[in-house]
Design a protein around this motif. Structure first.
Motif: not given
Length: 207
Positions: A51-55, A134-137, A165-167, A200-204
């Motif tokens: 899951h972490s490596l999905s980034i 971040s992950r599930a914050v 972020s991983l959500k 995976i959410i990317h917010i610039p």
């Protein structure tokens, strides 16, 4: 370590060995410090390391990129990514001291030299980075306000500097005010049941 090998078949032997050892170290430490759910420890490879490596599937960090993992707990997603990107500089921050001690121990055991583990709250941390992970914050709208101060405006990677972020779950409300966000379905990268609702959410960076 069949799943990591399956989705990352070009890993060199050193990285494969580190991921194998990482799985065993998490099982060892989780019996002493509650890093992840005890009932989930047998799923450590898929549910946590992969899951972490999905980034990696949305950005290949350039060498010398500065990355901060906030609320890292036992080092997720920071440690798996630090193994994958040995020339990227990672700062792993958590407010719980015993978890940071585990992070330091694991990095020492695996000779991971590109991780700086910090016991602090992100509210008190003012260094600047290209990316914040971040992950599930907490809710993304609240979290972004905390970490925006830490993001450098000048980008050098293929995606803009910002928050990654991983959500999971329904994210509409907490993301509705971010017009330039990108949302990626993890199950498009990893065809495994666990990832069906994972994003995976990317917010610039926003001034």
């Amino acid at each position: 370590m069949t799943e990591i090998n399956k989705f990352f078949p070009k890993l060199n032997q050193e990285k494969k060995e580190k991921y194998n050892k990482l799985i065993q170290l998490y099982k060892y430490w989780n019996s002493k410090v509650n890093l992840i759910s005890r009932k989930d420890i047998d799923n450590i490879e898929i549910n946590h390391i992969l899951h972490s490596l999905s980034i990696v599937k949305i950005v290949r960090f350039k060498d010398s990129t500065l990355v901060m993992d906030v609320g890292t707990g036992g080092g997720l997603p920071g440690i798996p990514l630090a193994i994958f990107f040995p020339k990227v500089n990672f700062t792993l921050i958590d407010s719980i001291g015993k978890k940071i001690k585990v992070v330091k121990s694991i990095c020492s055991e695996l000779s991971i030299n590109n991780v700086n583990a910090v016991n602090d709250r992100v509210e008190n941390h003012f260094d600047h980075y290209d990316f914040v992970l971040s992950r599930a914050v907490t809710r993304m709208d609240k979290f972004y306000k905390l970490v925006n101060k830490n993001i450098r405006s000048n980008s050098s990677n293929k995606i803009k500097n910002g928050l990654i972020s991983l959500k999971g779950g329904t994210l509409y409300e907490e993301l509705k005010d971010f017009n330039d966000k990108k949302i990626y379905d993890v199950n498009k990268f990893f065809n495994h049941e666990f990832f069906q609702t994972k994003k995976i959410i990317h917010i610039p960076f926003q001034k």
